[in-house]
Structure formats: structure tokens, C-alpha cells
Design a protein around this motif. Sequence first.
Motif, PDB file in Angstrom:
ATOM      1  N   ALA A  40       0.698  -1.709   0.066  1.00  0.00           N
ATOM      2  CA  ALA A  40       0.233  -0.269   0.032  1.00  0.00           C
ATOM      3  C   ALA A  40       0.814   1.199  -0.367  1.00  0.00           C
ATOM      4  CB  ALA A  40      -0.608   0.135   0.763  1.00  0.00           C
ATOM      5  N   LEU A  41       1.962   1.195   0.704  1.00  0.00           N
ATOM      6  CA  LEU A  41       3.135   2.598   0.758  1.00  0.00           C
ATOM      7  C   LEU A  41       4.076   2.778   0.698  1.00  0.00           C
ATOM      8  CD1 LEU A  41       2.542   5.513   1.658  1.00  0.00           C
ATOM      9  CD2 LEU A  41       3.118   4.502   4.245  1.00  0.00           C
ATOM     10  N   ARG A  42       4.391   2.953  -0.742  1.00  0.00           N
ATOM     11  CA  ARG A  42       6.328   2.561  -0.894  1.00  0.00           C
ATOM     12  C   ARG A  42       6.347   1.381  -1.443  1.00  0.00           C
ATOM     13  NH1 ARG A  42      11.124   3.917   0.689  1.00  0.00           N
ATOM     14  NH2 ARG A  42      12.275   5.814  -0.378  1.00  0.00           N
ATOM     15  N   PHE A  43       7.907   0.516  -0.149  1.00  0.00           N
ATOM     16  CA  PHE A  43       8.199  -0.263  -1.092  1.00  0.00           C
ATOM     17  C   PHE A  43       8.214  -1.532   0.123  1.00  0.00           C
ATOM     18  CE2 PHE A  43      10.447   2.484  -3.102  1.00  0.00           C
ATOM     19  CZ  PHE A  43      10.071   2.441  -4.689  1.00  0.00           C
ATOM     20  N   GLY A  44       7.422  -0.955   0.974  1.00  0.00           N
ATOM     21  CA  GLY A  44       7.284  -1.505   2.504  1.00  0.00           C
ATOM     22  C   GLY A  44       8.609  -2.236   3.777  1.00  0.00           C
ATOM     23  N   LEU A  45       8.998  -2.936   3.132  1.00  0.00           N
ATOM     24  CA  LEU A  45      10.120  -3.216   4.310  1.00  0.00           C
ATOM     25  C   LEU A  45      11.259  -3.875   3.530  1.00  0.00           C
ATOM     26  CD1 LEU A  45       9.238  -4.757   8.311  1.00  0.00           C
ATOM     27  CD2 LEU A  45       9.736  -2.267   7.012  1.00  0.00           C
ATOM     28  N   TYR A  46      11.158  -3.745   2.423  1.00  0.00           N
ATOM     29  CA  TYR A  46      12.388  -4.023   0.799  1.00  0.00           C
ATOM     30  C   TYR A  46      12.471  -5.398   1.031  1.00  0.00           C
ATOM     31  CZ  TYR A  46      13.531   0.922   2.147  1.00  0.00           C
ATOM     32  OH  TYR A  46      13.679   2.322   1.806  1.00  0.00           O
ATOM     33  N   GLY A  47      10.985  -6.031   1.712  1.00  0.00           N
ATOM     34  CA  GLY A  47      11.659  -7.672   1.004  1.00  0.00           C
ATOM     35  C   GLY A  47      11.711  -8.762   2.431  1.00  0.00           C
ATOM     36  N   TYR A  48      11.555  -7.956   3.550  1.00  0.00           N
ATOM     37  CA  TYR A  48      11.656  -8.276   4.525  1.00  0.00           C
ATOM     38  C   TYR A  48      10.359  -8.652   5.200  1.00  0.00           C
ATOM     39  CZ  TYR A  48      12.739  -9.395   9.750  1.00  0.00           C
ATOM     40  OH  TYR A  48      13.155 -10.015  10.681  1.00  0.00           O
ATOM     41  N   ASP A  49       9.443  -7.909   4.285  1.00  0.00           N
ATOM     42  CA  ASP A  49       7.997  -8.346   5.071  1.00  0.00           C
ATOM     43  C   ASP A  49       7.317  -9.251   3.402  1.00  0.00           C
ATOM     44  OD1 ASP A  49       8.666  -6.501   2.921  1.00  0.00           O
ATOM     45  OD2 ASP A  49       6.910  -5.342   3.633  1.00  0.00           O
ATOM     46  N   ASN A  50       7.147  -8.850   2.468  1.00  0.00           N
ATOM     47  CA  ASN A  50       6.905  -9.310   1.097  1.00  0.00           C
ATOM     48  C   ASN A  50       8.420  -9.561   0.369  1.00  0.00           C
ATOM     49  OD1 ASN A  50       5.886 -11.005  -1.388  1.00  0.00           O
ATOM     50  ND2 ASN A  50       4.109  -9.218  -1.270  1.00  0.00           N
ATOM     51  N   ASP A 104      16.758 -11.227  13.989  1.00  0.00           N
ATOM     52  CA  ASP A 104      16.445 -12.175  13.169  1.00  0.00           C
ATOM     53  C   ASP A 104      16.605 -11.409  11.571  1.00  0.00           C
ATOM     54  OD1 ASP A 104      14.383 -13.448  14.436  1.00  0.00           O
ATOM     55  OD2 ASP A 104      13.418 -12.381  14.454  1.00  0.00           O
ATOM     56  N   TYR A 105      17.307 -12.146  10.394  1.00  0.00           N
ATOM     57  CA  TYR A 105      17.761 -11.554   9.293  1.00  0.00           C
ATOM     58  C   TYR A 105      17.150 -12.537   8.506  1.00  0.00           C
ATOM     59  CZ  TYR A 105      21.720 -11.355  12.546  1.00  0.00           C
ATOM     60  OH  TYR A 105      23.086 -10.838  13.032  1.00  0.00           O
ATOM     61  N   ARG A 106      16.943 -11.563   6.250  1.00  0.00           N
ATOM     62  CA  ARG A 106      16.191 -12.262   5.486  1.00  0.00           C
ATOM     63  C   ARG A 106      16.800 -10.991   4.848  1.00  0.00           C
ATOM     64  NH1 ARG A 106      13.651 -13.548   9.333  1.00  0.00           N
ATOM     65  NH2 ARG A 106      11.484 -13.577   9.954  1.00  0.00           N
ATOM     66  N   LEU A 107      17.222 -12.345   3.952  1.00  0.00           N
ATOM     67  CA  LEU A 107      17.669 -12.138   1.836  1.00  0.00           C
ATOM     68  C   LEU A 107      16.756 -12.382   1.239  1.00  0.00           C
ATOM     69  CD1 LEU A 107      20.246 -11.156   0.901  1.00  0.00           C
ATOM     70  CD2 LEU A 107      21.032 -13.963   1.335  1.00  0.00           C
ATOM     71  N   ALA A 121      12.047 -15.144   0.001  1.00  0.00           N
ATOM     72  CA  ALA A 121      13.199 -15.121   0.447  1.00  0.00           C
ATOM     73  C   ALA A 121      13.857 -16.345   1.948  1.00  0.00           C
ATOM     74  CB  ALA A 121      12.904 -13.665   1.625  1.00  0.00           C
ATOM     75  N   TYR A 122      15.425 -15.905   2.771  1.00  0.00           N
ATOM     76  CA  TYR A 122      15.722 -16.877   3.321  1.00  0.00           C
ATOM     77  C   TYR A 122      15.914 -16.296   4.818  1.00  0.00           C
ATOM     78  CZ  TYR A 122      18.401 -20.229   5.820  1.00  0.00           C
ATOM     79  OH  TYR A 122      18.851 -21.307   7.081  1.00  0.00           O
ATOM     80  N   GLY A 123      14.799 -17.348   5.906  1.00  0.00           N
ATOM     81  CA  GLY A 123      15.554 -16.185   6.917  1.00  0.00           C
ATOM     82  C   GLY A 123      16.255 -16.997   8.121  1.00  0.00           C
ATOM     83  N   LYS A 136      14.879 -21.702  11.018  1.00  0.00           N
ATOM     84  CA  LYS A 136      14.464 -20.888   9.731  1.00  0.00           C
ATOM     85  C   LYS A 136      13.482 -20.505   9.070  1.00  0.00           C
ATOM     86  CE  LYS A 136      19.371 -22.779  10.732  1.00  0.00           C
ATOM     87  NZ  LYS A 136      20.864 -23.572   9.678  1.00  0.00           N
ATOM     88  N   LEU A 137      13.513 -19.519   8.294  1.00  0.00           N
ATOM     89  CA  LEU A 137      12.444 -19.922   7.471  1.00  0.00           C
ATOM     90  C   LEU A 137      12.811 -19.186   6.146  1.00  0.00           C
ATOM     91  CD1 LEU A 137      10.684 -16.959   9.623  1.00  0.00           C
ATOM     92  CD2 LEU A 137      10.166 -19.184   9.994  1.00  0.00           C
ATOM     93  N   LEU A 138      11.652 -19.590   5.239  1.00  0.00           N
ATOM     94  CA  LEU A 138      11.403 -19.428   3.302  1.00  0.00           C
ATOM     95  C   LEU A 138      10.931 -18.854   3.114  1.00  0.00           C
ATOM     96  CD1 LEU A 138      12.847 -20.716   1.074  1.00  0.00           C
ATOM     97  CD2 LEU A 138      11.553 -22.109   0.918  1.00  0.00           C
ATOM     98  N   SER A 139      10.786 -17.789   2.427  1.00  0.00           N
ATOM     99  CA  SER A 139       9.796 -17.126   1.881  1.00  0.00           C
ATOM    100  C   SER A 139       9.118 -17.597   0.626  1.00  0.00           C
ATOM    101  CB  SER A 139       9.153 -15.673   2.975  1.00  0.00           C
ATOM    102  OG  SER A 139       8.501 -15.926   4.076  1.00  0.00           O
ATOM    103  N   VAL A 140       7.926 -16.947   0.099  1.00  0.00           N
ATOM    104  CA  VAL A 140       7.671 -16.775  -1.049  1.00  0.00           C
ATOM    105  C   VAL A 140       6.056 -15.783  -1.305  1.00  0.00           C
ATOM    106  CG1 VAL A 140       8.409 -18.773  -1.864  1.00  0.00           C
ATOM    107  CG2 VAL A 140       6.031 -18.810  -1.323  1.00  0.00           C
ATOM    108  N   GLY A 141       7.085 -14.987  -2.277  1.00  0.00           N
ATOM    109  CA  GLY A 141       5.822 -13.654  -2.206  1.00  0.00           C
ATOM    110  C   GLY A 141       5.894 -13.267  -4.205  1.00  0.00           C
TER     111      GLY A 141
END
Length: 807
Positions: A40-50, A104-107, A121-123, A136-141
Motif C-alpha cells: 500500500a505504501l512505498r516499498f514496505g520493508l524492502y523484502g523483509y515482509d514481502n 532475525d535476518y532476511r535475505l 526470501a531465506y530467514g 530458519k524460514l523460507l518465504s515466497v511472495g
Amino acid sequence: MRFLPLLGLAILLSPAFSPAQTGIPSYYSRNDFLLASPGALRFGLYGYDNPAMTSLLREPDLSFLWSDHDGTWTSPHRWGAFAAAPGIGFGLIHERNGSASVTDYRLSLSAGNRTFSTGLAYGWSTGATEYFDRSKLLSVGGLLRPNPYVSVGFIGTAALQGGNAKEAVVDAAIRPFGNEKVALFSDYAVQSSSPASGGNWSAGAAIELLPGIAITGRYFDTHAFTAGVQISFGRAGVSTQTHVDAHHQHAYNTYGIRLGAFDRTTFTGTKSEYLNLNLIGHINYQRFRLFDHSQTLYDLIEIIEAAKNDPAVAGIAINTSGMNADKELLWEVREKLRDFRASGKHVVIFIDQVNLAQYHFASVADKIVMDPQGLIQLNGFIAGRTFLKGTLEKVGVGFDEWRFFKYKSAVEVLTRDKMSDADREQRQKLVDENYRIAMTDICAGRRISPVQFERMVNDEVVYIAVDALSKGLVDTIGRWDAVEQVIKVLEGSSKRLTQPGSLEAIRRPTDSRWSEPPGIAVIYALGACAMDDGITARRLVHDVDAAVNDRLVKAIVLRVDSPGGDPMASDYIAEALRKAKGRKPVIVSQGAVAASGGYWLSMYADTIVAAPTTITGSIGVIGGWVYNKGLKETLGISTDFVKKGEHADLGFGFAVPLIGIGLPDRNLTEPERARMEYTLRSMYKDFIHRVASGRKKSEEYISTIAEGRVWTGTDGLSNGLVDVLGGLETAITIARQKAGIPDRQEVDIITFPAPGLIDFGQFLPKLTGIETSRKDPVLEYLKFLVQHNGQPMPVLPIEDIDFSRTY
């Protein structure tokens, strides 16, 4: 990465989606720095979220956020740092609870465009991971924005340790006005420990009151809410947000600082800068993607337009030292600078050694600064030819000219020792028009009379710096560094010189529009009309088809800079454009030369745009036969053959050693020549018919302006071969109008063919120590004729191409 959202959904709906798993902090708790839903606003958290969000960035950006929750704003217990560049993001959030802490880290990586993007993203976490229940987390967006009004995002996250915990998030936003002013948003998150209907949601609005100043409000299903404000100062920004709990009590605040990428801002200095344009080298149509710093025509037009609309820019300072371009391209850039000055801003141009065409370009400036050792040569224009009849006779090469149309003079250099009357007539007209335009513009720009100009050209010719100053041709003598003082006097105060990359329109973020903007395809047909060289018709026809079938492309502009050549190559492209008519607007922009086969390329367009000095027309066909007339015997070469068929030996001959030009042994017989005349006249008749059909005129009328005669763009406008006088920008503007794209709406210029990766030729002099030089045009022209020996061709003489150059 288009499959990633589907992969994420499959993971979340798999049989392993079982309750009571741990390792994933809830979406709302781990993203409490967000002022709104990610999309909704700008670029969120630069991939940390989506993780799909970073594909929307144009420049690297960095932000630091912290909260005073369970601490103070100067000693936060929770803070985060987020950095991103186009397609990649890295973020971390540090949290402390008493003596325990976790980071917590996200790439994340992403790909896509403003309509659809995906990311992965890998966390991982460090610190007291068990205490804070981390895995450890794996996210797709995914992010889908089918139009400027709607944005839909998806995030799927799975824990890779400690069970099968999963989370799914969907966020949606609406821009009622299709721009950044207002966005209404909502999101929904559910973890595997809850039924699908047992998730949490939030909803709110983001309103940009002024450029770069936005306020947000967000309500949660827990009855908590937040209110925030975000302020941009251009390449820096600040934000703050108040969090109110479910009992409507103030809970904590979050704060943010951003540095890096340019963002919209209200705090823009007014006319505090001058754009610095260095035009050294050639002005091209396209540049290689790597290691090529040359200027392109469209880039210059876009830069000048951006400077005109940028409130921080007061003017443009141009360094022309080492500039090379043909007269037509210089005219287009000059016209754009004239438009820039009409907006009330100023142009200062530095020159050192210039000829009449280059001085004509410089005369658009408010102030001209000349190097103390510079030179102005106002020696007029000339269009000459080199005749090879005597040379061919001496070396024993014969040439039979098949010329049946008065002005079609492409090969008379091989059969005459001076211009024909018809060729002299049309060439004089070209020179006169170039001279008239230069004189008119220079007299207007420098406030001198035509009589004074004629005297400068015909009596004095060459001007050193002091003479140029006394005659009013320049305003100041000095080197490039003197330009800043000239600007200070002109503007009444000093102005900072900035580069094109600092212009607001060029660095504007992509979030001002959701979805890819409508596109205009600019297709370049450059060089001789040939199937696999020059315009590369065999390949270019696929580019035309690609533009026609691309739903984002709303109109097509064909930029023609070609003297003609193989009629089949010309017809390949012309026929593809004829089929495109009715489906999409087709506009032709004629450059320095768009005649003969180059005009064939143009004739089916909805609108033909030409510059006043464009060489256009030349509706005609010519041919000839190069053959041995003693060279073979002089070289001691003999040939022999057997044949079946009366004319089988037509074209049989020998190859000249070293240069690889093959010469037939004999000329055509009278019956063979008569057949070739029939072929040329038939092709000419067909050419007339096609032009008449394309231009919606009678064949009788087209015949009166044909006969192979070349015309200037100005004459072409008068006789109906051209519709509008202008350049590439004019053609793009007409394409926008015919496609129904509003003037102020963003448009994407898609160029064909795709630029090459690297020009390896530029490295040869450095690696070998041998300077490369331009090929000899006469030898290249002779090779071209031999390669197309006996082939009727709509083509111009090589001299007409060179006449348009300024170097």
C-alpha cells in the motif's frame, strides 16, 4: 520466479499443514514497523515482509527503524535495519527482552515488473533463538498490480526447523484515483496453528497530503490501531508511528530514518541548479548495454524535458567540445533546447572548434562561451561527388548504367565525369534548404541580419575567438570553467552544476504508479535496406511483430535513417507495418536520410514525420551491370566454362585478388538488357502504386514528384510525401495522441532491436595499439554494387548519406 506464489500456496495447503507448530513470529508482530500493508505504501520493508517488493526499486535504499517499546527512543529494545537494491534485499530486526536478545535476518531476491513480481526470501536468527522461539524460514511472495487502481500481494512462510509451522498472508490495496494520493488497504494473516477463518486482519488508509508527506491510519481486529506520518526530503526521509493497544492506551512509538533512493518531496529548491550536459563523442540512436557512455537522441530529448519540468533546474550548460553528430540529429536536439528556453529557463553552450552546422546548434543558447584558442568556420554547405568513370576505364572495369528515370542518379558516378543537370538541380536544392534553415536560426538566435550573415560566410569565413566576440557570434571567451561565472551573471547568483541522474523525473520512484505504464515501441531501421545487414530486415520484421502483439505497446514509431537498397528488405518491413495499421497507430520518424528504399519503409504509416532537412522521396529504381573490360587480361587471369542454357554465363566471371570483388566476363546482350529495362520499369510502376496507396493519392500525381527525385522534408510536406515537420519526439507525441494516452501520463519507450551487450571494437586500439579507421566509402559502395550486380534497387548515392554528417 513467476511460479513462487503458487509454490508457496502449495506448501501452505499441503498435508503437512498441521496445527500446533512453532518458530514463526506472527506477521503483525514481526512487521510492526510497517505504516501500512506492504503493497500500500512505498516499498514496505524492502523484502523483509514481502520478498517480491524489491523488484520495484530503481535505486539502492537504506532505512533504520526503532521503537521505544519497553525502553526509550534513545535506547530501544527493538530496532531494525533494511537495505535493498533492485531485485535484492537484506534486513534484520534486533529484539531484546531483559538480558536475552535475538536478531532475525532476511535475505530476499525478486524478479518482475510493476504489473507482476515474485520473490523468495531465506530467514535465520542468532542469539537466544530457543527463548524467542525462532526457526530458519523460507518465504515466497507475489505482487499483482493489473492496473493503477488495485494491488494484491501474497506471502507464504514456512519454518524449516522445529515442526511444520506455516503462515499465509494476503494484502490488498485500492487507489481510488489511480495515483499515490490515496490508498485504502487491508490484510489478513493466518498461521497453521489456527483454522483458516481464525486469522487476524487489519485495514486502513494512507494519504499523501503533499508530495512526499503521507499520513497513515491502521485498525486491527484486536481493536488496536496505529497512526503515522512519513516525510521525504528527496534522498532522505523520516517517519514515526504511534501504536495504541486494544484498551485504547498508548503502547509505544516507532521511528524511522531513510537514506539513498530519491523519493517525491515537497522540499525542492527552486531554480538552484544547472544541468551539466557533456556532448563529447557521437550522438547515436542506441548504445551498447555495457561500457558505452555515448549519448543517444532519445536520452537527450528525455533529459532536456526532465530538466524543463524540474523546479530545481534553472538552466542547462552544454559542453560541445568533441561533439560529432549529423545535422539532422543536431537540429532535433536544438529544437528541444528551444522548447526548453520557451519555458523561461536558460541555456549556456561552450564551443571550441565548430563548423557551420555545429555553430547553428550552438546559436540556440542564451550565452555562448568560446575557448580562447577556438575557431568558428562559417564556410557554408556543400554536396559533392567523386566520379570514377575514368578510373574504371583505366583499370579495365566496365559499367552499364540502367537509368530510366530523370533524377535517379545513384550510379552516375561510375558512368560520368560530372553531375547530370537533374542531379545538380536536386542537390542544389538540398544545399539551399540546409543553408536557409541555418541562416534563419542563427540570425534569430544571435540577432544579426541576413545581410550580415551572408557577409560573414562569403567574405570572412573563419573566426578566431576575439573576432567572434567582436562580431557578436559569442558572448564570452574562456574555457569550460568560465561557464559557471557566465551562469552567475546571467542568473544573478551562483548555481550548482548537477548531472542528468539527479533530475527528479529520471530518479522518480516507481510507486507513483501501480502496474506497467502503456508503452510506445520505437523501432530503429538504420543503414542500407538489406536482409541481414544494415536494417537487418529478416530480424527486424520479428521486432515489428513483437511490438504489434505486445499488449502493453499501444503505438509504434519506426525511426528510419536509410538510403534504401534491396527492395525485398524494404518490403519486408513495409508489409509488416501495413498489417499493423488498424491494430495500432504506426508513425514513421524520418531521420537524416529516408529516401528511395528508405521511403519505401515509410509509405504505409498513419503519419510520416520528417525534419526540414531530411532527405526523403527518391521514388525510383536504378540498376547497372559491372563487368570485365580488360582487367582480367591485364592481371593475366583466364576463365573457361561449359553451360546449358542460353544465358547461363550471365554473371560468370572471376574474383579480383585481395579485395574479393567478382566481375562478370561480359556485358548484357541487347535482349538481356531490354529484359532488365522491363524489370526496372515494372518495379518502378509498382513503387508508384504502393506510394499512391499508402499516401492516398493518385498514381498520376505521385508520378509527377517521383522519377527518383530527392526532396527535403520541407518540400515533402508541401508535396504530400510527409505529413508533419519534426523529429523523434514529435513522432512519439503523435503516437501518444493516436493511442489515446494522456499527455501527462507516464509512458514506457520500448526500443527495438534490443541493444547489443558490448562493442568489442572499442577495445581493439587499446589492446593492439592500432587505431581503427572508417572504411573507404567508395570501395564499400563498389562492393555493394557488385554484390547486387544486375539487381534493380531503390537506393541513394553514398554521397547523400555523407552530406548529412558534420564531421
